[in-house]
Design an enzyme around this catalytic site. Structure first.
Site, PDB file in Angstrom:
ATOM      1  N   ARG A 137       5.534 -11.040  -0.182  1.00  0.00           N
ATOM      2  CA  ARG A 137       4.094 -10.595  -0.940  1.00  0.00           C
ATOM      3  C   ARG A 137       3.056 -11.008  -0.192  1.00  0.00           C
ATOM      4  NH1 ARG A 137       6.528  -6.500  -2.407  1.00  0.00           N
ATOM      5  NH2 ARG A 137       6.556  -5.801  -4.488  1.00  0.00           N
ATOM      6  N   GLU A 170      -4.410  -6.056  -0.052  1.00  0.00           N
ATOM      7  CA  GLU A 170      -3.836  -5.033   0.558  1.00  0.00           C
ATOM      8  C   GLU A 170      -4.505  -3.815  -0.281  1.00  0.00           C
ATOM      9  OE1 GLU A 170       0.322  -4.541   0.297  1.00  0.00           O
ATOM     10  OE2 GLU A 170       0.722  -6.563   1.297  1.00  0.00           O
ATOM     11  N   HIS A 175       2.540  -3.562   5.531  1.00  0.00           N
ATOM     12  CA  HIS A 175       3.694  -3.270   4.211  1.00  0.00           C
ATOM     13  C   HIS A 175       4.508  -2.254   4.280  1.00  0.00           C
ATOM     14  CE1 HIS A 175       4.219  -4.734  -0.173  1.00  0.00           C
ATOM     15  NE2 HIS A 175       5.348  -4.469   0.281  1.00  0.00           N
TER      16      HIS A 175
END
Length: 323
Positions: free
Chosen positions: A243, A272, A290
């Site tokens: 993450r 993000e 991602h």
């Protein structure tokens, strides 16, 4: 007339209502719509309005770790009985609040581990071997003699932060490159032959290549900070497939600019979906949006896992992958 009306109603009762808060392909949605009455809201900006409009009837929610589900949202769904994160992560899910209400919680543990581990190695190889830059140079007609030599990956020391399902698969891939492998977890993994380090600093000091595969959430926020990057050193590379919150972006930008570390490969970042502004101009970083856990195979497996969980739950059986 009355009879048809009755049948339609009866049919509607049969399919539980599901709120989907994440983007899904048409094929995935079709599979899910066979089982559920779906309220599909992939746009985060519309989540509140959708919950206001449909909250009363929703019995299940499909989300992911990044989007999660707040305690306030849970409270607006009185019939809610199951919440699922599609992938493994669930850091923004109000777990304790849901448990207190007796809501069943599931995730996609094990559905995309191989995909994420593959991607970790794609990033590692890309940044260590300078693949994006070499690709650009080749297209411009530059021959190898004028370009700097890039280090090998084999026989290096690989450090893994978070030896879970994904970290373990990263280690197996590292073994194929004849790497020495060490890891850091809160506690050593029972029965693991790999070398254990009791701090991230110590692991970073020892290794050449540091791969981050730990869960997100408050407990791991900025675990990879300036001191860890300092310990990783000027020959060291960082890869993050966990993450964005786990790595201090500002500290990483400084480390990459000043030569404190050699390079980084990131599939995740803070803020993000906006790309990390501080890193965009740096040549020693490889960025992907991602996608580590995303492949047709991984998505299919995670949707099937979700459906397996809900079918069991609504049949009164224990779920397959509880949180």
């Amino acid at each position: 007339m009355d009879f048809t009306h009755h049948v339609v109603n009866h049919h509607a009762v049969m399919k539980p209502s599901l709120l989907i808060l994440i983007h899904l392909s048409d094929a995935s949605r079709a599979n899910i719509e066979a089982v559920f009455d779906v309220v599909y809201v992939p746009d985060t900006g519309q989540h509140d309005a959708a919950i206001a409009a449909h909250g009363e009837t929703i019995r299940a929610v499909l989300t992911n770790g990044t989007i999660g589900l707040s305690a306030a949202a849970i409270d607006r769904m009185p019939q809610l009985e199951l919440v699922s994160a599609l992938g493994a992560g669930y850091e923004n899910l109000a777990v304790d609040h849901a448990r207190a209400r007796g809501i069943v919680l599931v995730n996609g543990a094990g559905t995309n581990d191989h995909c994420v581990a593959d991607h970790a190695f794609a990033l590692l190889l890309a940044v260590v071997r300078d693949v994006p830059q070499l690709d650009q140079a080749t297209r411009m007609g530059v021959w190898r003699d004028t370009l700097p030599l890039q280090s090998s990956v084999s026989h290096k020391r690989l450090g893994i932060v978070g030896l879970g399902n994904i970290g373990e698969k990263v280690a197996r891939r590292g073994a194929g490159f004849d790497m020495e492998i060490g890891y850091h977890n809160r506690q050593p993994c029972e029965g693991s032959p790999l070398r254990y380090f009791d701090s991230v600093q110590a692991l970073a000091q020892w290794c050449d290549l540091l791969v981050v595969a730990t869960p997100g959430g408050a407990g791991t926020r900025h675990l990879i900070d300036a001191s860890v990057l300092e310990a990783l050193g000027p020959q060291g590379f960082l890869v993050n497939v966990s993450r964005g919150s786990v790595v201090d972006t500002a500290a990483l930008a400084r480390a990459l600019t000043s030569g404190t570390i050699a390079g980084a490969g990131l599939d995740v970042y803070e803020g993000e979906p906006q790309p990390p502004e501080a890193l965009l101009t740096l040549r020693n970083v490889v960025l992907t949006p991602h996608v580590g856990g995303r492949s047709p195979e991984a998505i299919t497996a995670s949707v099937e896992n979700f459906l397996g969980n809900v079918k069991r739950h609504f049949a009164g059986e224990p779920v397959l992958t509880p949180i």
